[in-house]
Design a protein around this motif. Structure first.
Motif, PDB file in Angstrom:
ATOM      1  N   THR A 137      99.400   8.410  47.938  1.00 47.08           N
ATOM      2  CA  THR A 137      98.382   7.894  48.856  1.00 47.08           C
ATOM      3  C   THR A 137      97.077   7.714  48.097  1.00 47.08           C
ATOM      4  OG1 THR A 137      97.673  10.098  49.523  1.00 47.08           O
ATOM      5  CG2 THR A 137      99.400   9.070  50.851  1.00 47.08           C
ATOM      6  N   GLU A 138      96.232   6.868  48.645  1.00 43.09           N
ATOM      7  CA  GLU A 138      94.911   6.666  48.058  1.00 43.09           C
ATOM      8  C   GLU A 138      93.970   6.185  49.145  1.00 43.09           C
ATOM      9  OE1 GLU A 138      93.112   3.343  45.215  1.00 43.09           O
ATOM     10  OE2 GLU A 138      94.597   4.595  44.194  1.00 43.09           O
ATOM     11  N   ASP A 139      92.851   6.845  49.311  1.00 41.24           N
ATOM     12  CA  ASP A 139      91.832   6.493  50.306  1.00 41.24           C
ATOM     13  C   ASP A 139      92.418   6.353  51.710  1.00 41.24           C
ATOM     14  OD1 ASP A 139      89.835   6.465  48.349  1.00 41.24           O
ATOM     15  OD2 ASP A 139      90.212   4.336  47.891  1.00 41.24           O
ATOM     16  N   GLY A 140      93.336   7.209  52.077  1.00 39.16           N
ATOM     17  CA  GLY A 140      93.928   7.183  53.413  1.00 39.16           C
ATOM     18  C   GLY A 140      95.027   6.154  53.604  1.00 39.16           C
ATOM     19  N   LEU A 141      95.455   5.491  52.520  1.00 39.80           N
ATOM     20  CA  LEU A 141      96.508   4.480  52.608  1.00 39.80           C
ATOM     21  C   LEU A 141      97.738   4.947  51.850  1.00 39.80           C
ATOM     22  CD1 LEU A 141      94.321   1.335  51.853  1.00 39.80           C
ATOM     23  CD2 LEU A 141      95.014   2.191  54.089  1.00 39.80           C
ATOM     24  N   TYR A 142      98.898   4.509  52.271  1.00 40.84           N
ATOM     25  CA  TYR A 142     100.148   4.799  51.581  1.00 40.84           C
ATOM     26  C   TYR A 142     100.329   3.793  50.448  1.00 40.84           C
ATOM     27  CZ  TYR A 142     101.312   7.690  55.604  1.00 40.84           C
ATOM     28  OH  TYR A 142     101.303   8.648  56.585  1.00 40.84           O
ATOM     29  N   LEU A 143     100.669   4.269  49.283  1.00 37.71           N
ATOM     30  CA  LEU A 143     100.932   3.385  48.146  1.00 37.71           C
ATOM     31  C   LEU A 143     102.437   3.193  48.026  1.00 37.71           C
ATOM     32  CD1 LEU A 143      98.436   4.846  45.543  1.00 37.71           C
ATOM     33  CD2 LEU A 143      98.110   2.919  47.080  1.00 37.71           C
TER      34      LEU A 143
ATOM     35  N   ARG B  38      97.121  12.113  60.462  1.00 36.21           N
ATOM     36  CA  ARG B  38      97.242  11.367  59.218  1.00 36.21           C
ATOM     37  C   ARG B  38      97.239  12.290  58.002  1.00 36.21           C
ATOM     38  NH1 ARG B  38      93.220   6.605  57.438  1.00 36.21           N
ATOM     39  NH2 ARG B  38      91.715   8.257  57.725  1.00 36.21           N
ATOM     40  N   GLU B  39      96.355  13.255  57.972  1.00 31.22           N
ATOM     41  CA  GLU B  39      96.284  14.181  56.834  1.00 31.22           C
ATOM     42  C   GLU B  39      97.618  14.897  56.639  1.00 31.22           C
ATOM     43  OE1 GLU B  39      93.752  14.499  54.727  1.00 31.22           O
ATOM     44  OE2 GLU B  39      92.643  12.958  55.841  1.00 31.22           O
ATOM     45  N   HIS B  40      98.212  15.341  57.728  1.00 27.01           N
ATOM     46  CA  HIS B  40      99.504  16.054  57.647  1.00 27.01           C
ATOM     47  C   HIS B  40     100.593  15.143  57.085  1.00 27.01           C
ATOM     48  CE1 HIS B  40     102.992  18.438  58.718  1.00 27.01           C
ATOM     49  NE2 HIS B  40     103.445  17.417  59.446  1.00 27.01           N
ATOM     50  N   PHE B  41     100.680  13.919  57.590  1.00 26.55           N
ATOM     51  CA  PHE B  41     101.724  13.011  57.136  1.00 26.55           C
ATOM     52  C   PHE B  41     101.496  12.545  55.705  1.00 26.55           C
ATOM     53  CE2 PHE B  41     102.195  12.132  61.821  1.00 26.55           C
ATOM     54  CZ  PHE B  41     103.380  12.839  61.943  1.00 26.55           C
ATOM     55  N   GLN B  42     100.234  12.382  55.318  1.00 26.66           N
ATOM     56  CA  GLN B  42      99.971  11.931  53.959  1.00 26.66           C
ATOM     57  C   GLN B  42     100.167  13.046  52.937  1.00 26.66           C
ATOM     58  OE1 GLN B  42      96.291   9.748  53.777  1.00 26.66           O
ATOM     59  NE2 GLN B  42      97.326   7.916  54.526  1.00 26.66           N
ATOM     60  N   GLN B  43     100.160  14.294  53.363  1.00 26.56           N
ATOM     61  CA  GLN B  43     100.437  15.390  52.434  1.00 26.56           C
ATOM     62  C   GLN B  43     101.872  15.327  51.925  1.00 26.56           C
ATOM     63  OE1 GLN B  43      99.505  18.993  54.464  1.00 26.56           O
ATOM     64  NE2 GLN B  43      97.290  18.820  54.133  1.00 26.56           N
ATOM     65  N   ILE B  44     102.789  14.850  52.753  1.00 28.39           N
ATOM     66  CA  ILE B  44     104.195  14.804  52.350  1.00 28.39           C
ATOM     67  C   ILE B  44     104.597  13.440  51.788  1.00 28.39           C
ATOM     68  CG2 ILE B  44     104.888  16.637  53.940  1.00 28.39           C
ATOM     69  CD1 ILE B  44     105.882  14.486  55.864  1.00 28.39           C
ATOM     70  N   ALA B  45     103.668  12.479  51.778  1.00 34.30           N
ATOM     71  CA  ALA B  45     103.963  11.144  51.242  1.00 34.30           C
ATOM     72  C   ALA B  45     103.967  11.187  49.717  1.00 34.30           C
ATOM     73  CB  ALA B  45     102.936  10.138  51.730  1.00 34.30           C
ATOM     74  N   PRO B  46     104.799  10.374  49.054  1.00 34.72           N
ATOM     75  CA  PRO B  46     104.849  10.383  47.595  1.00 34.72           C
ATOM     76  C   PRO B  46     103.516  10.004  46.945  1.00 34.72           C
ATOM     77  CG  PRO B  46     106.693   9.119  48.483  1.00 34.72           C
ATOM     78  CD  PRO B  46     105.805   9.480  49.620  1.00 34.72           C
TER      79      PRO B  46
END
Length: 95
Positions: free
Chosen positions: A83-89, A73-81
């Protein structure tokens, strides 16, 4: 219970099926046989018979419940536009 060709025509109309006139005799006999079988099954005393989920007493073979993938999850959320508290915005689409 015997069905005639008018019953078959009415059932076909309600089910929006195109049943030709020459097929109605065949279907009336077949449907009558099915309804007779249902009536025979209704007459069977099922007192004390426990309902089954499947007609065969078999246990379903399941694979062992274990984790087979790593948490990335950490790896994928690093490239997401965003995120907040482990969720995709994501942008709001419904007002």
């Amino acid at each position: 219970m015997a069905l005639d060709t008018r019953d078959v025509a009415k059932i076909a109309h309600l089910a929006r099926l195109d049943v030709k006139r020459d097929e109605r005799d065949h279907f009336s006999a077949e449907l009558s046989n099915i309804l007779d079988l249902v009536e025979q099954m209704r007459c069977v005393d099922t007192t004390g018979v426990e309902p089954m989920a499947h007609p065969l007493h078999m246990a379903q073979r399941l694979r062992p419940d274990r984790v087979t993938e790593t948490n990335e999850r950490e790896h994928f959320q690093q490239i997401a536009p965003q995120t907040e508290d482990g969720l995709y915005l994501v942008p709001r689409v419904v007002e």
